[in-house]
Scaffold this motif. Structure first.
Motif, PDB file in Angstrom:
ATOM      1  N   PRO A   1       0.729  -1.395  -0.144  1.00 28.90           N
ATOM      2  CA  PRO A   1      -0.078  -0.079   0.108  1.00 28.90           C
ATOM      3  C   PRO A   1       0.963   1.316  -0.195  1.00 28.90           C
ATOM      4  CG  PRO A   1       0.159  -1.012   2.210  1.00 28.90           C
ATOM      5  CD  PRO A   1       0.917  -1.971   1.201  1.00 28.90           C
ATOM      6  N   VAL A   2       0.357   2.381  -0.668  1.00 23.72           N
ATOM      7  CA  VAL A   2       0.839   3.541  -0.793  1.00 23.72           C
ATOM      8  C   VAL A   2       0.825   4.186   0.872  1.00 23.72           C
ATOM      9  CG1 VAL A   2       0.860   5.909  -1.444  1.00 23.72           C
ATOM     10  CG2 VAL A   2       0.430   3.602  -2.990  1.00 23.72           C
ATOM     11  N   LEU A   3      -0.353   4.154   1.375  1.00 27.68           N
ATOM     12  CA  LEU A   3      -0.520   4.761   2.718  1.00 27.68           C
ATOM     13  C   LEU A   3       0.233   4.058   3.829  1.00 27.68           C
ATOM     14  CD1 LEU A   3      -4.263   5.294   2.374  1.00 27.68           C
ATOM     15  CD2 LEU A   3      -2.487   6.985   1.641  1.00 27.68           C
ATOM     16  N   PRO A   4       0.491   4.851   4.861  1.00 25.40           N
ATOM     17  CA  PRO A   4       1.276   4.114   5.992  1.00 25.40           C
ATOM     18  C   PRO A   4       0.129   3.328   6.587  1.00 25.40           C
ATOM     19  CG  PRO A   4       0.779   6.500   6.538  1.00 25.40           C
ATOM     20  CD  PRO A   4       0.585   6.346   4.873  1.00 25.40           C
ATOM     21  N   VAL A   5       0.690   2.113   7.279  1.00 29.78           N
ATOM     22  CA  VAL A   5      -0.059   1.248   8.018  1.00 29.78           C
ATOM     23  C   VAL A   5       0.394   1.176   9.548  1.00 29.78           C
ATOM     24  CG1 VAL A   5      -0.622  -1.195   8.140  1.00 29.78           C
ATOM     25  CG2 VAL A   5      -0.115  -0.265   6.095  1.00 29.78           C
ATOM     26  N   LEU A   6      -0.623   1.563  10.325  1.00 30.21           N
ATOM     27  CA  LEU A   6      -0.472   1.392  11.793  1.00 30.21           C
ATOM     28  C   LEU A   6      -1.062   0.033  12.421  1.00 30.21           C
ATOM     29  CD1 LEU A   6      -1.276   5.225  12.628  1.00 30.21           C
ATOM     30  CD2 LEU A   6       0.986   4.225  11.906  1.00 30.21           C
ATOM     31  N   SER A   7      -0.658  -0.313  13.585  1.00 31.94           N
ATOM     32  CA  SER A   7      -1.343  -1.246  14.338  1.00 31.94           C
ATOM     33  C   SER A   7      -2.273  -0.321  15.229  1.00 31.94           C
ATOM     34  CB  SER A   7      -0.168  -1.834  15.261  1.00 31.94           C
ATOM     35  OG  SER A   7       0.094  -1.054  16.376  1.00 31.94           O
ATOM     36  N   LEU A   8      -3.306  -1.420  15.763  1.00 32.26           N
ATOM     37  CA  LEU A   8      -4.227  -0.669  16.709  1.00 32.26           C
ATOM     38  C   LEU A   8      -3.781  -0.042  17.908  1.00 32.26           C
ATOM     39  CD1 LEU A   8      -7.251  -0.296  17.243  1.00 32.26           C
ATOM     40  CD2 LEU A   8      -7.412  -2.321  18.205  1.00 32.26           C
ATOM     41  N   GLU A   9      -2.651  -0.596  18.536  1.00 31.05           N
ATOM     42  CA  GLU A   9      -1.879   0.140  19.538  1.00 31.05           C
ATOM     43  C   GLU A   9      -1.447   1.373  19.045  1.00 31.05           C
ATOM     44  OE1 GLU A   9      -0.850   0.697  23.531  1.00 31.05           O
ATOM     45  OE2 GLU A   9      -2.195  -1.143  22.541  1.00 31.05           O
ATOM     46  N   GLN A  10      -0.845   1.544  18.036  1.00 34.21           N
ATOM     47  CA  GLN A  10      -0.483   2.958  17.504  1.00 34.21           C
ATOM     48  C   GLN A  10      -1.679   3.787  17.397  1.00 34.21           C
ATOM     49  OE1 GLN A  10       1.895   1.220  14.172  1.00 34.21           O
ATOM     50  NE2 GLN A  10       3.628   1.908  15.167  1.00 34.21           N
ATOM     51  N   ALA A  11      -2.613   3.243  16.786  1.00 38.12           N
ATOM     52  CA  ALA A  11      -3.640   4.228  16.348  1.00 38.12           C
ATOM     53  C   ALA A  11      -4.329   4.880  17.582  1.00 38.12           C
ATOM     54  CB  ALA A  11      -4.757   3.621  15.518  1.00 38.12           C
ATOM     55  N   LEU A  12      -4.475   4.044  18.592  1.00 38.13           N
ATOM     56  CA  LEU A  12      -5.023   4.469  19.794  1.00 38.13           C
ATOM     57  C   LEU A  12      -4.396   5.440  20.566  1.00 38.13           C
ATOM     58  CD1 LEU A  12      -6.096   0.748  21.399  1.00 38.13           C
ATOM     59  CD2 LEU A  12      -7.638   2.609  21.134  1.00 38.13           C
ATOM     60  N   HIS A  13      -2.896   5.749  20.289  1.00 39.89           N
ATOM     61  CA  HIS A  13      -2.433   6.729  21.020  1.00 39.89           C
ATOM     62  C   HIS A  13      -2.379   8.288  20.115  1.00 39.89           C
ATOM     63  CE1 HIS A  13      -0.894   3.399  23.457  1.00 39.89           C
ATOM     64  NE2 HIS A  13      -0.965   4.191  24.438  1.00 39.89           N
ATOM     65  N   LEU A  14      -3.201   8.295  19.063  1.00 42.05           N
ATOM     66  CA  LEU A  14      -3.073   9.507  18.258  1.00 42.05           C
ATOM     67  C   LEU A  14      -4.495   9.854  18.248  1.00 42.05           C
ATOM     68  CD1 LEU A  14      -0.816   8.205  15.133  1.00 42.05           C
ATOM     69  CD2 LEU A  14      -0.377   9.908  17.217  1.00 42.05           C
ATOM     70  N   ARG A  15      -4.910  11.233  17.752  1.00 38.91           N
ATOM     71  CA  ARG A  15      -5.868  11.714  17.494  1.00 38.91           C
ATOM     72  C   ARG A  15      -6.247  11.974  16.285  1.00 38.91           C
ATOM     73  NH1 ARG A  15      -9.761  14.052  20.445  1.00 38.91           N
ATOM     74  NH2 ARG A  15      -8.717  13.931  22.462  1.00 38.91           N
ATOM     75  N   TRP A  16      -7.518  11.400  15.753  1.00 35.24           N
ATOM     76  CA  TRP A  16      -8.040  11.298  14.397  1.00 35.24           C
ATOM     77  C   TRP A  16      -9.513  12.354  14.166  1.00 35.24           C
ATOM     78  CZ3 TRP A  16      -4.665   8.969  11.424  1.00 35.24           C
ATOM     79  CH2 TRP A  16      -3.883   8.011  11.894  1.00 35.24           C
ATOM     80  N   ASP A  17      -9.402  12.931  13.032  1.00 31.74           N
ATOM     81  CA  ASP A  17     -10.633  13.600  12.761  1.00 31.74           C
ATOM     82  C   ASP A  17     -11.933  12.661  12.522  1.00 31.74           C
ATOM     83  OD1 ASP A  17      -9.849  16.879  12.899  1.00 31.74           O
ATOM     84  OD2 ASP A  17      -8.204  15.618  11.868  1.00 31.74           O
ATOM     85  N   ALA A  18     -11.368  11.472  11.665  1.00 36.90           N
ATOM     86  CA  ALA A  18     -12.494  10.729  11.266  1.00 36.90           C
ATOM     87  C   ALA A  18     -11.695   9.336  11.120  1.00 36.90           C
ATOM     88  CB  ALA A  18     -13.182  10.865   9.968  1.00 36.90           C
ATOM     89  N   VAL A  19     -12.603   8.291  11.307  1.00 34.39           N
ATOM     90  CA  VAL A  19     -12.161   6.794  11.208  1.00 34.39           C
ATOM     91  C   VAL A  19     -13.053   6.190  10.148  1.00 34.39           C
ATOM     92  CG1 VAL A  19     -13.143   6.049  13.401  1.00 34.39           C
ATOM     93  CG2 VAL A  19     -11.564   4.578  12.071  1.00 34.39           C
TER      94      VAL A  19
END
Length: 963
Positions: free
Chosen positions: A263-281
């Motif tokens: 994939p072109v886009l970066p790939v995160l684990s759920l643990e990584q995503a949980l520690h970031l703030r997102w505008d939308a999922v």
């Protein structure tokens, strides 16, 4: 705390005349009133000087009934500046602002944002209910402030402009331009302040796209080359070029060396995503294991922002999409096709529902400079997908000339290579495997036509890519309805059978002109579906303002799941008579029904709704009528509701609309609201609620008791909507000047007299729906314990027009025992009765004295009007004979064998089993609170429940012998 607020308000009023600022006391009064009426969102003031207008807004906020109250933000840089009228401003005003905030206590409501409007606006995220524009009054500056902040103003919210009455000043010119758009309505002018109300967003305007970089997360579980994830590869590339951040979260924890594609886009684990703030999922599709879907609830954490569910297919995978919907609980649902018609997804959750068709990279997929027919003389190559229903396409080769071959790309998940090895050896079939990037672009330039054979598609990338490449297309309508127009941009076949496919390909082979026509027309159509357009629309749709839409009416900016036709269904008899009449609409939602009554010339419409955002929307979509008024109102406490709105409520309304509200009110208080609204109705009463509550609360009986009758031909005509119940309209006939129509057939009994037994038999004979079953107001299902009505004269007037009425009587001692079981069991949450059965039979409300008065009244009614009286005991002796007599009295003709069968089916043991099975569709034969409706079915069962002293007491009350 209250004392502090009162002290600060008094201090504010004492200081007000001494405060510096350009607003007059009258204008301050207007600002305070506007602030007190902000139903949702915050209050933003552009330009605050030394805080005088901010204090006025703060005083209004203190009167606002909202909890929590709206926050006021003052956008003021306090920099050196010379105003339009020559005033000088600078940092010293900041000190004065702070002193005023402290002196008046307004600091509790006001927050100073010490930035300029153009600095603060692009980063703003909070919805605005009131915007006061009082900054630089030059035209360019006012227009800049408006364009910067208006997208954040909620529909129904208001914008006030200071210094707006000078025609040469910027605010006046900008207001004229704004009103010309049709998205705003003029409200009022006070002094030099003009107020306008926002009617709807402009989703097509470029300023509808968030101006600050967005962080978007796409959920996946491993990586496969499918349309859903490919879509976000392409969208993600566009958005990243615009400065936004897009990433995947891989719930499967796939190792990079096992990915099927990179994939072109970066790939995160759920643990990584949980520690970031997102505008939308965002969740694309439903191609996840059930265990993974159940874990989607993790995305309900606040840091994931707006939850967006993408439905990438048609309703064939409905259960999978619904499962995702239930566990993900999206704010926004986006369908990538229009096959999900409005009203077909009412069982899905979501605040808004949109359709957003797919996109295409028109730069990468483009026609060659020259295209011959065929590409190679003596050959014709068909392109298609190996992974999407390839069998009909392979089978079509037998109906096509030998020089026709088929090239399929994609994963061979259907075993084409194994089943059609002969065609491969002959060179008529080639499997190219998965193609990406340049190889995929070239594919469309190597084939003479493309055939799409999908039967369940949301958006066909194959067709879109072929059209963009200038390759003629034969396709089904699935996933192509937005772009494939038969004979114009494609050849559309209804079903992908081999003969139909072959016929389409032969037409292309024989007609070069047709190929060129389809190619050129398709290219023009598909060019408007660029990924840039898709990405811009996606950003608009996921910009969530916190509102939950109910009705689907895009022209009004509403994207709920209920169609307007459903909201209006069955109301035509009232709409046709609405001219000049007064209407109260409780549960007005977004005002769609109220708007229709206003369109039909209603004299006035007063709408009440619990949700403040819907009240604001109703105010917006009905803004062109001065006689429509909408407020937040809670019917769960009827007395408080009346007290809170006594300034608006009329003594009577011609039409009372009580639609979709009753089943949402608490059980202990809903009857008081219902009866209160009945008293307000002088002519018509419309109600929509569940079938269960029509019966459980005996609503029809109550309506009849208050002198209402059904309006002939009214209601939804049998067209019920899931979860909504049936609409019924009643007219107050007792005061009508017209000759009343007989009320047909009634069946009256005291509760627990055995009515369910008789009713079940009549239900089997399919005549029960032509009979009004009720207890003459003695329902015992209202926790407020309304007083009993023993007025004989009222009954004589009420039932004089009835064609035929059957009165069922039972041994009153058995009734008292059974009623005690019902009050303490089936209806225990209504009354919380804790007394013994001995207490019960002597109770002033439930007790035997009231039953005896009821019996005396109805025996008098039977004698006076000649009504038919039957007894429970007669039913036990010979039910078939009793039913035959009842049917004959009512005027029904039913064969004797049908009666016998119905009576046999109604044997006690069978009815008991039926109730316990919970399959019977009507609530009057279902357990409630784990208490059965069918108890013992015995005569004289009271002897097993009552003491001898209690029996003697009842015998005395009912003048019965000791037996």
């Amino acid at each position: 705390m209250a004392a502090n607020v009162e002290r600060h308000e008094q201090a504010a009023m004492d200081l007000f005349s001494d405060l510096e600022g350009g607003v007059t006391p009258q204008e301050c009064g207007l600002l305070g009133r506007l602030a007190s009426n902000v139903l949702e969102g915050c209050i933003v003031e552009i330009g605050s000087f030394r805080g005088k207008s901010a204090v006025a807004l703060a005083l209004g906020v203190r009167r606002n009934p909202r909890d929590p109250k709206p926050q006021i933000y003052c956008i003021e840089p306090h920099q050196e500046f010379r105003g339009y009228y020559g005033g000088r401003f600078g940092p010293e005003d900041r000190g004065a602002f702070y002193r005023v905030m402290v002196a008046t206590g307004a600091f509790a409501e006001v927050a100073l944002v010490n930035l300029s409007s153009e600095q603060a606006g692009p980063c703003w995220r909070e919805p605005i209910g009131l915007l006061f524009v009082d900054g630089d009054h030059r035209y360019e500056s006012v227009k800049r402030d408006f364009q910067c902040w208006e997208p954040h103003v909620l529909p129904g919210g208001v914008i006030a402009f200071d210094d707006s009455t000078d025609p040469d000043c910027g605010p006046s010119q900008v207001i004229d331009e704004i009103l010309e758009t049709g998205r705003f309505r003029y409200v009022e002018t006070e002094g030099k302040i003009t107020v306008i109300r926002k009617i709807r967003h402009d989703l097509d305007a470029s300023d509808g796209v968030p101006s600050v970089p967005q962080r978007l997360l796409v959920v996946c579980s491993g990586f496969t080359l499918n349309g859903g994830l490919l879509r976000f590869e392409r969208v993600g590339t566009v958005l990243r070029n615009w400065g936004h951040e897009v990433a995947y979260v891989d719930l499967a924890g796939t190792r990079r060396d096992t990915w099927k594609w990179n994939p072109v886009l970066p790939v995160l684990s759920l643990e990584q995503a949980l520690h970031l703030r997102w505008d939308a999922v965002m969740v694309p599709g439903a191609g996840f294991d059930e265990e993974v879907i159940r874990g989607f609830s993790v995305f309900q954490k606040e840091n994931f922002g707006t939850r967006v569910q993408h439905i990438l297919n048609d309703q064939s995978r409905r259960l999978h999409f619904k499962m995702v919907n239930q566990h993900f609980r999206p704010h926004v649902v986006i369908f990538n096709n229009d096959q999900w018609s409005v009203g077909s997804f009412t069982d899905f959750g979501g605040d808004r529902f949109h359709v957003l068709l797919g996109g295409i990279d028109t730069c990468s997929f483009h026609p060659p400079t020259y295209r011959s027919h065929p590409l190679e003389p003596g050959k014709w190559i068909i392109g298609g997908l190996a992974s999407k229903n390839p069998e009909p396409l392979v089978a079509a080769l037998q109906y096509l000339p030998a020089h026709t071959s088929l090239w399929l790309y994609g994963e061979d998940c259907h075993g084409v290579a194994q089943r059609h090895a002969g065609l491969i050896r002959q060179g008529r079939l080639r499997l190219l495997g998965e193609l990406v990037n340049e190889d995929l672009f070239k594919f469309y330039h190597m084939v003479d036509c493309v055939v799409m054979t999908e039967t369940h598609a949301g958006w066909s990338n194959l067709v879109a890519e072929a059209m963009a490449s200038g390759t003629p297309v034969v396709c089904t309508p699935h996933g192509t309805s937005g772009v494939a127009r038969h004979g114009e941009t494609a050849l559309v076949i209804g079903r992908p059978n081999p003969v139909a496919i072959a016929d389409g390909v032969l037409r292309l082979q024989k007609d070069p002109h047709l190929c060129r026509l389809l190619s050129e027309s398709a290219r023009k159509v598909i060019s408007s579906y660029r990924w840039e357009r898709y990405s811009r629309q996606l950003l608009r749709l996921i910009r969530h303002d916190g509102r939950s839409h109910y009705t689907h009416d895009p022209s009004s900016g509403l994207y709920g799941k209920w169609p307007v036709s459903q909201r209006l269904s069955g109301l035509e008899p009232l709409l046709a008579r609405a001219s000049g009449l007064s209407v109260i609409d409780v549960g007005a939602a977004e005002g769609v029904i109220a708007r229709e009554f206003l369109k039909r010339g209603a004299g006035s419409v007063h709408g009440f709704e619990l949700d403040p955002s819907r009240v604001a929307i109703a105010q917006a979509i009905c803004a062109e009528w001065d006689n429509g008024h909408f407020r937040c109102g809670d019917l769960s406490d009827w007395d408080k509701f009346c007290e809170s709105h006594q300034d608006l409520l009329q003594d009577h309304y011609d039409i009372v609309l009580y639609l979709g509200v009753h089943h949402h009110l608490p059980a202990h208080s809903r009857m008081k609201a219902f009866l209160g609204l009945l008293k307000l109705a002088s002519r018509y009463f419309a109600i929509r609620t569940t079938d269960e509550l029509y019966i459980e609360d005996a609503l029809e009986d109550r309506l009849l008791a208050e002198g209402f009758r059904p309006v002939p031909g009214s209601g939804a005509g049998g067209a019920k909507w899931p979860g909504m119940g049936e609409l019924k309209i009643y007219e107050k006939w007792a005061s009508s000047s017209r000759r009343t129509r007989p009320l047909s057939r009634h069946f009256v009994s005291y509760p627990k007299s055995g009515r369910t037994w008789v009713r079940y038999i009549l239900n089997q004979l399919k005549v029960d729906n032509q009979i009004v079953f009720h207890h003459d107001g003695f329902e015992f299902n209202d926790g407020s314990c309304p007083p009993h009505d023993f007025d004989v004269e009222k009954r004589i007037r009420r039932y004089a027009c009835v064609d035929c009425l059957v009165y069922l009587e039972r041994d009153p001692r058995d009734i008292m025992v059974s009623l005690y079981a019902q009050i303490s069991g089936r209806f225990k949450e209504f009354f919380n009765y804790t007394g013994s059965i001995s207490d019960f039979i002597r109770d002033p409300y439930f007790g035997a004295q009231n039953l005896e008065r009821y019996r005396n009244i109805w025996n008098h009614m039977v004698e006076r009007f000649g009504f038919l009286k039957i007894t429970y005991e007669e039913c036990h002796q010979d039910m078939q004979s009793v039913i035959a007599r009842v049917l004959d009295y009512y005027g029904f003709s039913v064969p004797g064998n049908a009666i016998s069968e119905a009576v046999e089916n109604a044997e006690f043991a069978k009815m008991k089993r039926l109730e316990q099975s919970k399959v019977f569709p009507h609530p009057w034969l279902k357990p409630r609170n784990n208490a059965p409706k069918v108890r013992k079915g015995k005569i004289g069962g009271f002897r097993e429940e009552l003491s001898q002293e209690d029996i003697q007491y009842l015998n005395q009350i009912f003048s019965l012998a000791d037996r």
